[in-house]
Design a protein around this motif. Structure first.
Motif, PDB file in Angstrom:
ATOM      1  N   GLU A  15      21.508  22.482  93.603  1.00  0.00           N
ATOM      2  CA  GLU A  15      22.344  21.904  92.565  1.00  0.00           C
ATOM      3  C   GLU A  15      23.536  22.816  92.298  1.00  0.00           C
ATOM      4  OE1 GLU A  15      21.795  18.990  90.791  1.00  0.00           O
ATOM      5  OE2 GLU A  15      20.100  18.597  92.129  1.00  0.00           O
ATOM      6  N   VAL A  16      24.660  22.224  91.936  1.00  0.00           N
ATOM      7  CA  VAL A  16      25.805  23.011  91.495  1.00  0.00           C
ATOM      8  C   VAL A  16      25.372  23.808  90.262  1.00  0.00           C
ATOM      9  CG1 VAL A  16      28.123  22.867  90.487  1.00  0.00           C
ATOM     10  CG2 VAL A  16      27.511  21.419  92.429  1.00  0.00           C
ATOM     11  N   GLY A  17      25.737  25.066  90.235  1.00  0.00           N
ATOM     12  CA  GLY A  17      25.350  25.943  89.133  1.00  0.00           C
ATOM     13  C   GLY A  17      24.120  26.786  89.420  1.00  0.00           C
ATOM     14  N   ALA A  18      23.399  26.445  90.486  1.00  0.00           N
ATOM     15  CA  ALA A  18      22.206  27.224  90.838  1.00  0.00           C
ATOM     16  C   ALA A  18      22.626  28.646  91.230  1.00  0.00           C
ATOM     17  CB  ALA A  18      21.455  26.562  91.984  1.00  0.00           C
ATOM     18  N   LYS A  19      21.836  29.614  90.788  1.00  0.00           N
ATOM     19  CA  LYS A  19      22.118  31.016  91.109  1.00  0.00           C
ATOM     20  C   LYS A  19      21.008  31.555  91.998  1.00  0.00           C
ATOM     21  CE  LYS A  19      24.668  31.872  86.874  1.00  0.00           C
ATOM     22  NZ  LYS A  19      24.802  32.675  85.658  1.00  0.00           N
ATOM     23  N   CYS A  52      24.687  35.064  94.511  1.00  0.00           N
ATOM     24  CA  CYS A  52      25.744  34.058  94.451  1.00  0.00           C
ATOM     25  C   CYS A  52      25.375  32.917  93.517  1.00  0.00           C
ATOM     26  CB  CYS A  52      26.035  33.514  95.845  1.00  0.00           C
ATOM     27  SG  CYS A  52      24.634  32.695  96.650  1.00  0.00           S
ATOM     28  N   GLU A  53      26.403  32.111  93.193  1.00  0.00           N
ATOM     29  CA  GLU A  53      26.227  30.902  92.397  1.00  0.00           C
ATOM     30  C   GLU A  53      26.888  29.749  93.143  1.00  0.00           C
ATOM     31  OE1 GLU A  53      27.373  28.958  88.054  1.00  0.00           O
ATOM     32  OE2 GLU A  53      27.623  31.100  88.360  1.00  0.00           O
ATOM     33  N   THR A  74      28.970  26.539  93.582  1.00  0.00           N
ATOM     34  CA  THR A  74      30.054  25.891  92.836  1.00  0.00           C
ATOM     35  C   THR A  74      30.330  24.473  93.319  1.00  0.00           C
ATOM     36  OG1 THR A  74      31.714  26.878  94.284  1.00  0.00           O
ATOM     37  CG2 THR A  74      31.156  28.090  92.272  1.00  0.00           C
ATOM     38  N   GLU A  75      29.875  24.145  94.531  1.00  0.00           N
ATOM     39  CA  GLU A  75      30.071  22.801  95.085  1.00  0.00           C
ATOM     40  C   GLU A  75      29.102  22.626  96.246  1.00  0.00           C
ATOM     41  OE1 GLU A  75      33.682  20.174  97.146  1.00  0.00           O
ATOM     42  OE2 GLU A  75      34.165  22.064  96.143  1.00  0.00           O
ATOM     43  N   VAL A  94      30.230  28.742  97.286  1.00  0.00           N
ATOM     44  CA  VAL A  94      29.578  29.669  96.363  1.00  0.00           C
ATOM     45  C   VAL A  94      30.574  30.708  95.864  1.00  0.00           C
ATOM     46  CG1 VAL A  94      27.295  29.417  97.441  1.00  0.00           C
ATOM     47  CG2 VAL A  94      28.823  31.231  98.208  1.00  0.00           C
ATOM     48  N   THR A  95      30.228  31.292  94.741  1.00  0.00           N
ATOM     49  CA  THR A  95      30.934  32.463  94.234  1.00  0.00           C
ATOM     50  C   THR A  95      29.968  33.625  94.399  1.00  0.00           C
ATOM     51  OG1 THR A  95      32.165  31.148  92.638  1.00  0.00           O
ATOM     52  CG2 THR A  95      32.018  33.520  92.220  1.00  0.00           C
ATOM     53  N   SER A 136      28.510  37.218  93.691  1.00  0.00           N
ATOM     54  CA  SER A 136      28.495  38.207  92.611  1.00  0.00           C
ATOM     55  C   SER A 136      27.929  39.531  93.097  1.00  0.00           C
ATOM     56  CB  SER A 136      27.699  37.684  91.408  1.00  0.00           C
ATOM     57  OG  SER A 136      26.396  37.299  91.806  1.00  0.00           O
TER      58      SER A 136
END
Length: 105
Positions: free
Chosen positions: A21-25, A50-51, A53-54, A79-80, A82
């Motif tokens: 899901e979007v937002g999953a870390k 990471c998280e 984002t799409e 992903v972003t 971190s």
């Protein structure tokens, strides 16, 4: 984020993608998604923290895009990062790694 052409070749024809899901870390080395092929089920791991984002929703209807265009249309998610990305390979380093692996076989 996706899999390489080499990886899709090893996996075989992808018939289903279970994407997050979007937002999953995720933490480094966590399973972020699974790819089911006619040969096996493959897991994709987070290279660093990471998280999501799409996600590539095209794969719901066309999972074979992972095979036909793994590094372009068959991407899995955006992903972003971190975590520390300093140890990740770029394309040239990955290609060199594959060459050295092939020589060892």
């Amino acid at each position: 984020m996706g899999i390489s052409d080499f990886a899709q070749g090893q996996l075989g024809e992808v018939v289903y993608c279970e994407l997050p899901e979007v937002g999953a870390k995720f933490s480094a080395k966590d399973t972020v998604c699974t790819l089911e092929s006619v040969k096996a089920v493959g897991e994709v791991y987070a290279p660093v923290d990471c998280e999501v984002t799409e996600v590539n929703t095209k794969l719901n209807d066309e999972p074979a895009l992972v095979n036909s265009s793994p590094e372009e249309d068959g991407w899995l998610m955006k992903v972003t990062f971190s975590g520390d990305t300093g140890a990740l390979m770029d394309k040239a380093a990955y290609d060199k790694h594959l060459e050295s692996e092939a020589k060892e076989e």
